[in-house]
Design an enzyme around this catalytic site. Structure first.
Site, PDB file in Angstrom:
ATOM      1  N   HIS A   1      -5.109   7.807   6.151  1.00 61.88           N
ATOM      2  CA  HIS A   1      -5.142   6.526   5.445  1.00 61.88           C
ATOM      3  C   HIS A   1      -6.584   6.022   5.423  1.00 61.88           C
ATOM      4  CE1 HIS A   1      -3.534   2.818   3.846  1.00 61.88           C
ATOM      5  NE2 HIS A   1      -4.130   2.118   4.795  1.00 61.88           N
TER       6      HIS A   1
ATOM      7  N   HIS B   1      -9.929   1.180  -1.822  1.00 59.80           N
ATOM      8  CA  HIS B   1      -8.515   1.098  -1.474  1.00 59.80           C
ATOM      9  C   HIS B   1      -7.746   0.724  -2.732  1.00 59.80           C
ATOM     10  CE1 HIS B   1      -4.872   0.661   0.581  1.00 59.80           C
ATOM     11  NE2 HIS B   1      -5.299   0.163   1.720  1.00 59.80           N
TER      12      HIS B   1
ATOM     13  N   CYS C   1       0.797  -1.235   0.000  1.00 61.23           N
ATOM     14  CA  CYS C   1       0.000   0.000   0.000  1.00 61.23           C
ATOM     15  C   CYS C   1       0.829   1.285   0.000  1.00 61.23           C
ATOM     16  CB  CYS C   1      -0.933  -0.003   1.210  1.00 61.23           C
ATOM     17  SG  CYS C   1      -1.965  -1.477   1.343  1.00 61.23           S
TER      18      CYS C   1
END
Length: 243
Positions: A136, A171, A2
């Site tokens: 985030h 995401h 990520c």
């Protein structure tokens, strides 16, 4: 994983500062819709059955998105010489690992806190200089809770408005951090901190935390963008939008 996209931006900036390059295109992209990967995330209890609800009491996980983003980085003098349309300025970054293992997160948000502290020092900023935070905010229980604790440790009672974008486009895994930088630059340009409409009731464990449940204004044209990854990785980038 990520944090790769946002690290591409930070490493590109460092290369330019160190004279290793004049101009770099930093890019992040991902296409996580692969059956085995989706299965693993489900097995780990990280996937939501409906939508990401960052910092919400009813959050149940994240969902995947697919996308890409890129930024061109160069010295200000070079950009001015070619009359480039400058969107913003890279101010600094912080990066650290909590070293808790592949999946576990420090429940006290130590990695988020240290990455923010490093970023502010690297950028020459004080907490009151920050106009907004792009979290985030992936909608998983442990990540959101520890992230909010880390932010609170860094800012105390003077936290700027907090937003995030995974509720909107999912995401993006490797593209998530760099896409959030692009979106944060646009938000600062429009002088707005976008709301997180899927956050309807802030988790009481998060406590006093200024999540933007309705759109508001940033305190300045500076934003911190937070990105977290497996292995306890935490990366924070400071940017300033061009006025």
């Amino acid at each position: 994983q990520c944090s790769s996209g946002i690290m591409a931006v930070a490493e590109s900036a460092c290369a330019i500062v160190n004279g290793e390059a004049d101009r770099i295109v930093a890019a992040g992209h991902d296409a996580p819709f692969e059956p085995e990967m989706v299965l693993y995330y489900h097995k780990l209890g990280l996937m939501s059955s409906d939508t990401p609800r960052p910092f919400d009491v009813n959050r149940s996980g994240t969902v995947f998105g697919e996308g890409a983003a890129s930024l061109v980085l160069e010295k200000e003098s070079d950009a001015n010489e070619r009359s480039a349309n400058v969107l913003g300025e890279f101010l600094g970054f912080g990066c650290c690992s909590e070293a808790t293992g592949i999946l576990d997160l420090d429940p006290e948000g130590d990695g988020v806190f240290r990455a923010i502290e490093q970023c502010l020092e690297n950028a020459g900023l004080q907490t009151f200089d920050v106009g907004m935070i792009c979290a985030h905010g992936n909608g998983t229980d442990a990540s959101d809770l520890s992230e909010s604790i880390g932010i609170r440790r860094a800012f105390g009672d003077d936290i700027p408005p907090v937003t995030g974008f995974k509720w909107a486009y999912g995401h993006l895994i490797g593209a998530s951090g760099i896409a959030d930088i692009v979106m944060s630059l646009e938000a600062l340009k429009q002088k707005v901190v976008p709301a997180i409409p899927t956050c309807e009731e802030i988790d009481p464990r998060v406590g006093k935390f200024p999540v933007a449940t309705t759109s508001t204004n940033p305190r300045s044209n500076v934003a911190l963008v937070i990105c977290r990854g497996f292995g306890g990785m935490n990366v924070v980038v400071a940017i300033r939008a061009n006025s």
